[in-house]
Design an enzyme around this catalytic site. Sequence first.
Site, mmCIF file in Angstrom:
data_model
loop_
_atom_site.group_PDB
_atom_site.id
_atom_site.type_symbol
_atom_site.label_atom_id
_atom_site.label_comp_id
_atom_site.label_asym_id
_atom_site.label_seq_id
_atom_site.Cartn_x
_atom_site.Cartn_y
_atom_site.Cartn_z
ATOM 1 N N LYS A 240 0.807 -1.176 0.035
ATOM 2 C CA LYS A 240 0.037 -0.055 0.038
ATOM 3 C C LYS A 240 0.936 1.131 0.010
ATOM 4 O O LYS A 240 2.000 1.035 0.351
ATOM 5 C CB LYS A 240 -0.803 -0.081 1.400
ATOM 6 C CG LYS A 240 -0.323 0.293 2.726
ATOM 7 C CD LYS A 240 -1.274 0.319 3.692
ATOM 8 C CE LYS A 240 -1.517 1.703 3.834
ATOM 9 N NZ LYS A 240 -0.737 2.487 4.788
ATOM 10 N N HIS B 94 -1.763 -5.569 5.519
ATOM 11 C CA HIS B 94 -1.347 -6.291 6.515
ATOM 12 C C HIS B 94 -2.313 -6.664 7.656
ATOM 13 O O HIS B 94 -2.078 -7.391 8.301
ATOM 14 C CB HIS B 94 -0.099 -5.689 7.058
ATOM 15 C CG HIS B 94 -0.224 -4.933 8.066
ATOM 16 N ND1 HIS B 94 -0.389 -3.323 7.479
ATOM 17 C CD2 HIS B 94 -0.219 -4.560 9.184
ATOM 18 C CE1 HIS B 94 -0.545 -2.461 8.560
ATOM 19 N NE2 HIS B 94 -0.437 -3.408 9.801
ATOM 20 N N LYS C 93 -3.591 -10.377 10.158
ATOM 21 C CA LYS C 93 -3.795 -10.546 11.709
ATOM 22 C C LYS C 93 -4.997 -11.573 11.900
ATOM 23 O O LYS C 93 -5.921 -11.952 11.359
ATOM 24 C CB LYS C 93 -4.407 -9.243 12.151
ATOM 25 C CG LYS C 93 -3.281 -8.009 11.959
ATOM 26 C CD LYS C 93 -3.877 -6.805 12.672
ATOM 27 C CE LYS C 93 -3.304 -5.663 12.259
ATOM 28 N NZ LYS C 93 -1.863 -5.338 13.068
ATOM 29 N N GLU D 38 -4.172 4.585 17.570
ATOM 30 C CA GLU D 38 -2.824 4.348 17.812
ATOM 31 C C GLU D 38 -2.310 5.492 18.988
ATOM 32 O O GLU D 38 -2.823 6.545 19.058
ATOM 33 C CB GLU D 38 -1.935 4.615 16.610
ATOM 34 C CG GLU D 38 -2.370 3.466 15.604
ATOM 35 C CD GLU D 38 -1.361 3.798 14.486
ATOM 36 O OE1 GLU D 38 -0.300 3.067 14.284
ATOM 37 O OE2 GLU D 38 -1.699 4.413 13.484
ATOM 38 N N ASP E 40 -4.192 6.824 4.609
ATOM 39 C CA ASP E 40 -3.495 5.825 5.067
ATOM 40 C C ASP E 40 -4.017 4.768 6.005
ATOM 41 O O ASP E 40 -3.420 3.604 5.670
ATOM 42 C CB ASP E 40 -2.693 6.731 6.528
ATOM 43 C CG ASP E 40 -1.469 5.862 6.780
ATOM 44 O OD1 ASP E 40 -0.680 4.914 6.245
ATOM 45 O OD2 ASP E 40 -1.145 5.564 8.176
ATOM 46 N N HIS F 25 -6.957 -0.741 5.500
ATOM 47 C CA HIS F 25 -7.422 -1.547 6.666
ATOM 48 C C HIS F 25 -8.880 -1.461 7.425
ATOM 49 O O HIS F 25 -9.549 -2.420 7.676
ATOM 50 C CB HIS F 25 -6.500 -1.172 7.711
ATOM 51 C CG HIS F 25 -4.934 -1.013 7.344
ATOM 52 N ND1 HIS F 25 -4.462 -1.688 6.478
ATOM 53 C CD2 HIS F 25 -4.190 -0.081 7.925
ATOM 54 C CE1 HIS F 25 -3.142 -1.537 6.371
ATOM 55 N NE2 HIS F 25 -2.887 -0.412 7.080
ATOM 56 N N LYS G 270 -3.769 8.960 15.226
ATOM 57 C CA LYS G 270 -2.661 8.826 16.007
ATOM 58 C C LYS G 270 -2.689 9.770 17.275
ATOM 59 O O LYS G 270 -3.441 10.787 17.189
ATOM 60 C CB LYS G 270 -1.424 9.423 15.201
ATOM 61 C CG LYS G 270 -1.467 8.705 13.775
ATOM 62 C CD LYS G 270 0.062 8.034 13.463
ATOM 63 C CE LYS G 270 -0.138 7.433 12.063
ATOM 64 N NZ LYS G 270 0.343 5.882 12.145
HETATM 65 C C1 BG6 Z 1 0.178 1.072 8.392
HETATM 66 C C2 BG6 Z 1 -0.080 2.635 8.336
HETATM 67 O O1 BG6 Z 1 -0.439 0.583 7.175
HETATM 68 O O2 BG6 Z 1 -0.597 0.660 9.483
HETATM 69 C C3 BG6 Z 1 0.636 3.234 9.725
HETATM 70 O O3 BG6 Z 1 0.548 3.350 7.327
HETATM 71 C C4 BG6 Z 1 0.081 2.582 10.951
HETATM 72 O O4 BG6 Z 1 0.480 4.527 9.758
HETATM 73 C C5 BG6 Z 1 -0.003 0.959 10.548
HETATM 74 O O5 BG6 Z 1 0.669 2.855 11.947
HETATM 75 C C6 BG6 Z 1 -1.020 0.357 11.881
HETATM 76 O O6 BG6 Z 1 -0.714 -1.011 11.652
HETATM 77 P P1 BG6 Z 1 -0.798 -1.843 13.106
HETATM 78 O O7 BG6 Z 1 -0.573 -3.440 12.348
HETATM 79 O O8 BG6 Z 1 0.309 -1.248 13.974
HETATM 80 O O9 BG6 Z 1 -2.121 -1.705 13.581
#
Ligand code: BG6
Length: 512
Positions: free
Chosen positions: A169, A199, A203, A237, A256, A261, A361
Amino acid sequence: MATVEEQEVGQQLVTAHPGDPCTIVIFGASGDLTKRKLIPAIYNLLRTKFMPERFAVLGVSIDNFTDESFREQLSGEVSQYATEKVDRDLWKTFVSRLYYFGGNFQDPELFAGLKAKLGAIDKEQDTPGNYLFYLATAPQFFGEIVRQLGDAGLSRQEGNHWRRVIIEKPFGRDLDSAQALNREVKSVLAENQIYRIDHYLGKETVQNMLVFRFGNGIFEPIWNRRYIDHVQITAAETVGVEERGGYYETSGALRDMVPNHMMQLVSMTGMEPPLSFDSEAVRDEKAKLLHAIQVASPEEVLTRAVRGQYDAGTEDNHPVPAYRHEPHVNPDSQVETYAALELHIDNWRWAGVPFYIRTGKRLQKRATEITIQFKRAPKLLFQEAGVERMTANMLVVRIQPDEGISLRFSAKVPGPSVKIGSVDMNFQYSHYFGTAPSTGYETLLLDCMIGDPTLFQRDDMVEAGWRVITPVLDVWKALPPRDFPNYRSGTWGPKEADHLLEREGRYWRDVD
Ligand code: BG6
């Protein structure tokens, strides 16, 4: 408590087996993703015997490594990024299969040289010409690399060997650019050679959503508008943008996290049962759900979308700077670090049931979770006893951390009067299954080596995600925010995101 094995419910639906013999070619080999995730993930697959016996890994980037210095570089870093203590013998085996080739991604000579190098590796490692190209580069190179692979004859599948491409991505910046990139890569590759990675789908808890919904008889009958009031999806986050200010300035929270996601979480929660676990059957249902999300008009964007940017504040009791003071960030930046949306899904199952999603964030707590808020009991039987408002039942699927599922319901507090309290029935993943060290990329890499695209995004899914997001991006661009920064670091984001729910008498779940 009985373990899962004792209850004999540990049935295996799909037998996992090692990947096909192949060479994994990583474009962007000196980048962060390679050292933090990809190399540790391949090592984990080797450790758990899911790497094929015959394999090689070839790193490609602009830097000037030799095979030897690349091996040394990764050997120096591996213990820092591995998910558990590195076994020296196993690492030695891995290192003997690591190679490097340097050059410019825009230069046809790189690809001619790469072809020769891959041929030499096939001879040396007895690998059969199956190549998995992993594009872990900046997005502007995705189309170019695929085109060059095609021109060099590296994308052609002949005889018994396969060629597959994993694309990281972000896949596009909006609907038009995602469609253009799809057209570009599909002019070289067949759809079944393209693995658009997200990704989140690596999970376990995200994958478990399908098993939870479709492997149990009791939830599906109430998984609809008759019983569910609304759905909340949070991906919060505590970290800021860290060293990624440069990238984030071109992206923002919406691009992002949401078309990829968050849309995966929405589709897993809302999709219809697939006809089978076949990749196309699963992806068809996810795509249908995404296509059913209403595309907001500009007026609706104003009332259904909220953005925010973090100000200074605290993280874990330490002072942290405002987004505008992070490295590589414009001091007047208008980029959002928080986004919340109210989505409506136009189908029979979900008509009238809003899906509220939020991500940001520097929020108060790190937590990704899906909350299903059920409708209240139809009659308040306990009013006379002074119990005015019963809390509604709530099912919470915790994606991370503290992976698990809990169901909240009302119970009588012991004592002579009728007093009602909320209690939780709680399932914790680690309690039943323990924790397996993982980067989250293992399953996805293995699936690609096996040729199973179920957990990857198909062209229509990516475009459907952007279709929903693009009108929001357009309105936000046309109307720059006037109140940024509008939330303190260490809080739950801008108050407008609370209003989004409060105006309907709803509240974000208190993530405890
Ligand atoms: C990424 C984003 O795809 O996913 C990041 O670019 C983000 O900004 C991250 O922090 C979050 O992934 P995870 O697995 O930590 O929830």
